[in-house]
Design an enzyme around this catalytic site. Structure first.
Site, PDB file in Angstrom:
ATOM      1  N   TYR A  67       0.830  -1.209   0.000  1.00  0.00           N
ATOM      2  CA  TYR A  67       0.000   0.000   0.000  1.00  0.00           C
ATOM      3  C   TYR A  67       0.865   1.260   0.000  1.00  0.00           C
ATOM      4  O   TYR A  67       0.508   2.266  -0.605  1.00  0.00           O
ATOM      5  CB  TYR A  67      -0.972  -0.001   1.189  1.00  0.00           C
ATOM      6  CG  TYR A  67      -2.202  -0.826   0.879  1.00  0.00           C
ATOM      7  CD1 TYR A  67      -3.227  -0.313   0.093  1.00  0.00           C
ATOM      8  CD2 TYR A  67      -2.316  -2.139   1.323  1.00  0.00           C
ATOM      9  CE1 TYR A  67      -4.348  -1.075  -0.233  1.00  0.00           C
ATOM     10  CE2 TYR A  67      -3.428  -2.907   1.017  1.00  0.00           C
ATOM     11  CZ  TYR A  67      -4.431  -2.372   0.243  1.00  0.00           C
ATOM     12  OH  TYR A  67      -5.536  -3.124  -0.095  1.00  0.00           O
ATOM     13  N   ARG A  70       1.840   1.912  -3.484  1.00  0.00           N
ATOM     14  CA  ARG A  70       0.734   2.532  -4.232  1.00  0.00           C
ATOM     15  C   ARG A  70       0.593   4.009  -3.834  1.00  0.00           C
ATOM     16  O   ARG A  70       0.317   4.867  -4.668  1.00  0.00           O
ATOM     17  CB  ARG A  70      -0.573   1.780  -3.969  1.00  0.00           C
ATOM     18  CG  ARG A  70      -0.637   0.468  -4.754  1.00  0.00           C
ATOM     19  CD  ARG A  70      -1.928  -0.283  -4.514  1.00  0.00           C
ATOM     20  NE  ARG A  70      -3.097   0.479  -4.888  1.00  0.00           N
ATOM     21  CZ  ARG A  70      -4.328   0.245  -4.402  1.00  0.00           C
ATOM     22  NH1 ARG A  70      -4.529  -0.726  -3.548  1.00  0.00           N
ATOM     23  NH2 ARG A  70      -5.353   0.960  -4.799  1.00  0.00           N
ATOM     24  N   GLN A 105     -15.006   5.658  -5.436  1.00  0.00           N
ATOM     25  CA  GLN A 105     -14.419   4.419  -4.919  1.00  0.00           C
ATOM     26  C   GLN A 105     -12.899   4.535  -4.938  1.00  0.00           C
ATOM     27  O   GLN A 105     -12.202   3.648  -4.475  1.00  0.00           O
ATOM     28  CB  GLN A 105     -14.842   3.237  -5.802  1.00  0.00           C
ATOM     29  CG  GLN A 105     -16.338   3.002  -5.818  1.00  0.00           C
ATOM     30  CD  GLN A 105     -16.742   2.084  -6.963  1.00  0.00           C
ATOM     31  OE1 GLN A 105     -16.810   0.879  -6.824  1.00  0.00           O
ATOM     32  NE2 GLN A 105     -17.011   2.670  -8.118  1.00  0.00           N
ATOM     33  N   ASP A 108      -7.122   7.556  -4.278  1.00  0.00           N
ATOM     34  CA  ASP A 108      -5.886   8.222  -4.696  1.00  0.00           C
ATOM     35  C   ASP A 108      -5.845   9.719  -4.402  1.00  0.00           C
ATOM     36  O   ASP A 108      -4.809  10.374  -4.633  1.00  0.00           O
ATOM     37  CB  ASP A 108      -5.645   7.983  -6.199  1.00  0.00           C
ATOM     38  CG  ASP A 108      -6.839   8.372  -7.064  1.00  0.00           C
ATOM     39  OD1 ASP A 108      -7.576   9.292  -6.700  1.00  0.00           O
ATOM     40  OD2 ASP A 108      -7.023   7.731  -8.126  1.00  0.00           O
ATOM     41  N   HIS A 123     -14.278   4.034  -0.248  1.00  0.00           N
ATOM     42  CA  HIS A 123     -13.334   2.952   0.057  1.00  0.00           C
ATOM     43  C   HIS A 123     -12.096   3.445   0.804  1.00  0.00           C
ATOM     44  O   HIS A 123     -11.051   2.814   0.763  1.00  0.00           O
ATOM     45  CB  HIS A 123     -12.935   2.219  -1.241  1.00  0.00           C
ATOM     46  CG  HIS A 123     -14.076   1.457  -1.836  1.00  0.00           C
ATOM     47  ND1 HIS A 123     -14.066   0.926  -3.106  1.00  0.00           N
ATOM     48  CD2 HIS A 123     -15.281   1.121  -1.319  1.00  0.00           C
ATOM     49  CE1 HIS A 123     -15.217   0.308  -3.342  1.00  0.00           C
ATOM     50  NE2 HIS A 123     -15.968   0.421  -2.282  1.00  0.00           N
ATOM     51  N   GLY A 191     -16.379   5.519 -15.145  1.00  0.00           N
ATOM     52  CA  GLY A 191     -15.121   4.777 -15.009  1.00  0.00           C
ATOM     53  C   GLY A 191     -15.149   3.718 -13.926  1.00  0.00           C
ATOM     54  O   GLY A 191     -14.127   3.457 -13.301  1.00  0.00           O
ATOM     55  N   THR A 192     -16.313   3.105 -13.729  1.00  0.00           N
ATOM     56  CA  THR A 192     -16.359   1.998 -12.770  1.00  0.00           C
ATOM     57  C   THR A 192     -16.996   0.778 -13.421  1.00  0.00           C
ATOM     58  O   THR A 192     -17.945   0.925 -14.200  1.00  0.00           O
ATOM     59  CB  THR A 192     -17.118   2.368 -11.478  1.00  0.00           C
ATOM     60  OG1 THR A 192     -17.268   1.189 -10.665  1.00  0.00           O
ATOM     61  CG2 THR A 192     -18.484   2.973 -11.737  1.00  0.00           C
ATOM     62  N   SER A 193     -16.455  -0.395 -13.074  1.00  0.00           N
ATOM     63  CA  SER A 193     -17.010  -1.632 -13.634  1.00  0.00           C
ATOM     64  C   SER A 193     -18.363  -1.943 -13.015  1.00  0.00           C
ATOM     65  O   SER A 193     -19.073  -2.826 -13.477  1.00  0.00           O
ATOM     66  CB  SER A 193     -16.040  -2.796 -13.411  1.00  0.00           C
ATOM     67  OG  SER A 193     -15.749  -2.916 -12.034  1.00  0.00           O
ATOM     68  N   GLU A 219     -16.104   0.611 -21.724  1.00  0.00           N
ATOM     69  CA  GLU A 219     -16.751  -0.623 -22.179  1.00  0.00           C
ATOM     70  C   GLU A 219     -18.071  -0.818 -21.459  1.00  0.00           C
ATOM     71  O   GLU A 219     -18.323  -0.158 -20.452  1.00  0.00           O
ATOM     72  CB  GLU A 219     -15.806  -1.805 -21.928  1.00  0.00           C
ATOM     73  CG  GLU A 219     -15.311  -1.847 -20.505  1.00  0.00           C
ATOM     74  CD  GLU A 219     -14.206  -2.878 -20.249  1.00  0.00           C
ATOM     75  OE1 GLU A 219     -13.461  -3.212 -21.180  1.00  0.00           O
ATOM     76  OE2 GLU A 219     -14.124  -3.320 -19.093  1.00  0.00           O
TER      77      GLU A 219
END
Ligand code: OAD
Length: 250
Positions: A67, A70, A105, A108, A123, A191-193, A219
């Site tokens: 972490y 990151r 979510q 950053d 999150h 931009g989230t699945s 997508e």
């Protein structure tokens, strides 16, 4: 009329807007997403070995170091035009007397660095670490950490302030999200699945309550069929255009 124009026309009439963002919004800043088959974080690492309380209990050194790496990576990244467009949109909605709630979510801190206010971090954050003994939070730990795991002043260690698998969302973030969803007239998923609950369920809840709904993603996702307008594209390109059109509507 293009899909972006359709979305702008509908969103421009709304007074209370909820945005949900995911890793895709930061992809153009160089922060890897989670589920991309080749470059995603979870394509290269097993979340159960790194992103659970049990993993931290078993391997505190490995998990804190991962972490912290990151955290160092995101500190080298900068907000992209998608983050900036969302911050502009919030200012415009505010100046017109409306409500704008940004749920993310992402961990950053890039929305805040772009100027977004009151970001609801569902999150948690890579930048805030918490003492395992007292729960006291610190956002000013040295970078990189001098030790893994880093001892706290109270005799515990610092863990990343991330919501791990198996943990509840922070109570305040969850209640702010639910309050905003309950009264919004528009929801935009970017931009989230849209596969991780409860975050994804906030969007479907708003749709069930009758909100205008828009998605921006590279997508299709499980919610693409349910939203009013589903735009395929990069958030760093779509959002500036979308927000420009909304602002022009006056
Ligand atoms: P994912 O990696 O699951 O999904 C990212 C989405 O962004 C995908 O649908 C991509 O198609 C899309 N995408 C990629 N680049 C994009 C771009 N430039 N513009 C628009 N869309 C783009 O990430 P999340 O949905 O954020 O949780 O993942 C949700 C949660 O799962 C994360 O918060 C994390 C993870 O496990 C925790 O760590 C607790």
């Amino acid at each position: 009329m293009s899909l972006i124009e359709q979305a702008a026309e509908r969103l421009g009439k709304c007074r209370s807007i909820v945005i949900l963002t995911g890793a895709g919004v930061s992809a153009e800043s160089g922060v890897p997403t989670f589920r991309d088959a080749l470059t995603g974080v979870w394509a290269r690492h097993d979340p159960m070995q790194l992103a659970t309380p049990e993993a931290f209990a078993r391997h505190p050194r490995l998990v804190s170091r991962w972490y912290d790496e990151r955290r160092q990576n995101v500190s080298r990244c900068a907000p992209n035009p998608g983050h900036h467009a969302l911050a502009d949109w919030q200012r415009v909605v505010g100046s017109r007397g409306g409500a704008f709630t940004l749920l993310t979510q992402n961990v950053d801190g890039l929305h805040q660095r772009a100027g977004s206010d009151d970001v609801v971090e569902l999150h948690g954050s890579l930048l805030t670490w918490r003492c395992t003994k007292t729960g006291r939070e610190r956002s000013d730990l040295p970078m990189p950490l001098p030790e893994y795991p880093m001892p706290s002043e109270e005799g515990g260690v610092y863990r990343p302030g991330i919501v791990w698998f198996g943990e509840m969302l922070p109570r305040r973030a969850q209640s702010r999200a639910l309050s905003a969803i309950g009264v919004c007239d528009a929801v935009v998923s970017i931009g989230t699945s849209a596969v991780v609950d409860p975050a994804a369920s906030f969007v479907t809840m708003a749709i069930d309550f009758g909100a205008v709904s828009v998605e921006v993603n590279l997508e299709p996702t499980p919610i693409s069929e349910r939203v009013d307008v589903s735009i395929r594209g990069r958030s760093g390109e779509v959002l500036p255009e979308l927000v420009k059109l909304i602002v022009q509507q006056g």
